[in-house]
Design a protein around this motif. Structure first.
Motif, short mmCIF file in Angstrom:
data_model
loop_
_atom_site.label_atom_id
_atom_site.label_comp_id
_atom_site.label_asym_id
_atom_site.label_seq_id
_atom_site.Cartn_x
_atom_site.Cartn_y
_atom_site.Cartn_z
N VAL A 27 0.83 -1.21 0.00
CA VAL A 27 0.00 0.00 0.00
C VAL A 27 0.87 1.26 0.00
O VAL A 27 0.63 2.20 -0.76
N ALA A 28 1.89 1.26 0.86
CA ALA A 28 2.78 2.43 0.92
C ALA A 28 3.49 2.66 -0.40
O ALA A 28 3.62 3.79 -0.88
N ALA A 29 3.95 1.55 -1.01
CA ALA A 29 4.65 1.68 -2.29
C ALA A 29 3.71 2.21 -3.37
O ALA A 29 4.10 3.06 -4.19
N GLY A 30 2.47 1.75 -3.37
CA GLY A 30 1.51 2.23 -4.35
C GLY A 30 1.20 3.70 -4.18
O GLY A 30 1.12 4.46 -5.15
N VAL A 31 1.02 4.12 -2.93
CA VAL A 31 0.75 5.54 -2.65
C VAL A 31 1.93 6.40 -3.08
O VAL A 31 1.76 7.47 -3.68
N LEU A 32 3.14 5.95 -2.76
CA LEU A 32 4.33 6.70 -3.15
C LEU A 32 4.45 6.80 -4.67
O LEU A 32 4.85 7.84 -5.20
N MET A 33 4.11 5.72 -5.39
CA MET A 33 4.20 5.75 -6.85
C MET A 33 3.18 6.73 -7.42
O MET A 33 3.49 7.48 -8.36
N LEU A 34 1.98 6.75 -6.87
CA LEU A 34 0.97 7.71 -7.32
C LEU A 34 1.45 9.14 -7.07
O LEU A 34 1.30 10.02 -7.93
N ALA A 35 2.05 9.36 -5.89
CA ALA A 35 2.55 10.70 -5.56
C ALA A 35 3.70 11.09 -6.48
O ALA A 35 3.79 12.24 -6.92
N LEU A 36 4.57 10.13 -6.78
CA LEU A 36 5.70 10.41 -7.66
C LEU A 36 5.21 10.75 -9.07
O LEU A 36 5.73 11.69 -9.70
N THR A 37 4.23 10.01 -9.56
CA THR A 37 3.69 10.29 -10.89
C THR A 37 3.06 11.68 -10.94
O THR A 37 3.26 12.44 -11.89
N LEU A 38 2.30 12.00 -9.89
CA LEU A 38 1.66 13.32 -9.84
C LEU A 38 2.71 14.42 -9.79
O LEU A 38 2.59 15.46 -10.47
#
Length: 478
Positions: A27-38
């Protein structure tokens, strides 16, 4: 597809999602990836906006200086020159391509063809060599790695725990099981890419001129991420242990997403060498000497040219011509040199295209190469786009220099040539440089459709493999 099959697939997918939601690291990795993409979207969009504003400001300043010239001799204006700047497409924020490494400014003058200058790489620190954060980089390199870490144990971990054999003995078909796993991870892949897809959709709505390009990029990246999601689940289903699947997938990611895209350009450069700028300048200078010197009245070529002009107008002396012979000489000299410049430019472009062809052949083993080919072409940041700017700039240079030479021919008398002037209102007649990117109908057949065909081929091959893997699961029970 029966209702029972759909409901079972949906149930398996929901079970996979619940398992990942319980995994705090996932979950943390997914949230970080979304934040990085944004973050990549916002930073890249702001950079492109600032770059375009800066180049527009410089172009306006150059145009103002051009139009504010006083009365001058046309040939002095030929050497005064003019600057033109290349604007970026609205889609350049998504994939910078070669733009940071190629010049975006041309100084146009008579008798010379200058190279594009002021690349970002040439004006920035060495940190630029480590790459720039763009949505394309995140989706091409980082998102597949996260997909691998989320999916490597989707089947292999259940095999290690004995859950896979239990499901198969309870009547769950291998095809149904794989379909559920694939649906779960395909949805996750699309979720991870959703900020970038929303940004592309917004560009398509706000900038109708590039709507087709934006939607094609979106479809291409969706296919690419689906390839990774399907491949990760299938490898997990094939290998007996989760760690084996992880090692295989990470190794595949290193080779296809990192190694091949990096080393193939080096192989292409070694196979097809390009002369340096200095070597090209020397070769052009040697050819120019053989052509003739328009500034030398005793040059053999222009001596013959003088006789041809006198015969054309039916006079015996230059002084008796109804036009200025000096302007005619400048026009002929510019024609000769421009043809030579065009020959060398096209030869260099052909060499670079051949190098790109070597790199593109590796796309059969590395889908990211095909994706980059499509992405940069549609974003207007590939080699073809840069070369198009150079060719358009050269055409513009030739037209405005020859227009000044015609002024020299018709508005300046041959006697006492150098001391004369023409009115400054003539500078207002010079057309403004306008760079138009290649239309979608021209770019797509060369770059987008081959990339779609290759990515679709990968997905089709994986789909065929999935059927064999499902049958293997049913046959072996593990």
């Amino acid at each position: 597809m029966t209702a029972r099959f759909r409901s079972t697939v949906a149930a398996i997918a929901r079970t996979e999602w619940r398992a990942m939601l319980r995994n705090q690291v996932a979950v943390a990795a997914g949230v970080l990836m979304l934040a990085l993409t944004l973050a990549a979207i916002l930073v890249s969009h702001e950079r492109v906006r600032a770059v375009n504003a800066e180049r527009a400001r410089f172009q306006a300043s150059a145009d103002e200086q051009w139009h504010s010239q006083p009365d001058r001799h046309p040939h002095r204006v030929v050497h005064y020159g003019h600057y033109v700047f290349r604007p970026l497409s609205p889609l350049a924020f998504f994939d910078f391509g070669v733009d940071p490494f190629t010049g975006h400014t041309l100084f146009l003058e008579g008798h010379r063809q200058n190279s594009a200058n002021f690349s970002d790489a040439g004006q920035s620190s060495v940190l630029l060599r480590f790459g720039q954060l763009t949505p394309a980089f995140v989706l091409q390199v980082l998102t597949p790695l996260l997909i691998v870490f989320l999916a490597f144990g989707s089947v292999a971990r259940e095999r290690e725990r004995g859950q896979l054999r239990l499901q198969l003995t309870q009547g769950v078909k291998g095809t149904t099981l794989l379909a559920g796993k694939l649906a779960a991870h395909a949805a996750i892949a699309m979720l991870l890419a959703s900020p970038a897809f929303v940004a592309l959709g917004a560009i398509a709505v706000l900038h109708g001129a590039v709507a087709a390009e934006a939607l094609a990029i979106l479809a291409g990246y969706a296919l690419y991420l689906l390839v990774w999601a399907v491949a990760a689940v299938l490898v997990s289903a094939l290998l007996p242990r989760a760690r084996d699947a992880l090692l295989a997938l990470v190794g595949g990611w290193i080779v296809t997403a990192i190694l091949l895209p990096r080393v193939m350009p080096d192989f292409a450069t070694m196979d097809i060498e390009r002369p340096t700028r200095i070597e090209t300048e020397v070769a052009i200078h040697e050819r120019l000497k053989a052509l003739g010197d328009s500034h030398d009245p005793d040059d053999p070529y222009f001596s013959r040219f003088r006789q041809q002009v006198l015969a054309k107008y039916g006079v015996a002396r230059i002084e008796d011509l109804p036009v200025n012979y000096g302007g005619l000489v400048m026009q002929e000299g510019e024609r000769l040199t421009s043809e030579l410049f065009d020959e060398f430019m096209r030869a260099d472009y052909e060499r670079q295209t051949a190098q790109s062809g070597i790199v593109h052949r590796a796309a059969l083993a590395s889908p990211v190469i095909a994706l980059r080919r499509m992405s940069t072409a549609l974003a207007g940041t590939n080699l073809d786009s840069h070369t198009r700017f150079l060719f358009e700039g050269e055409k513009y240079r030739y037209r405005f220099v020859q227009a000044l030479n015609r002024l020299h021919t018709t508005e300046i008398r041959y006697q006492n040539d150098r001391d004369q002037r023409v009115g400054k209102h003539h500078w207002d007649d010079t057309p403004r440089f306008g760079y138009a990117p290649a239309p979608f109908a021209e770019v797509a057949p060369r770059h987008a459709w081959p990339a779609f065909a290759l990515l679709g081929g990968w997905l089709a091959a994986l789909a065929v493999s999935a059927r064999w893997v499902a049958q293997r699961l049913e046959r072996t029970g593990k």
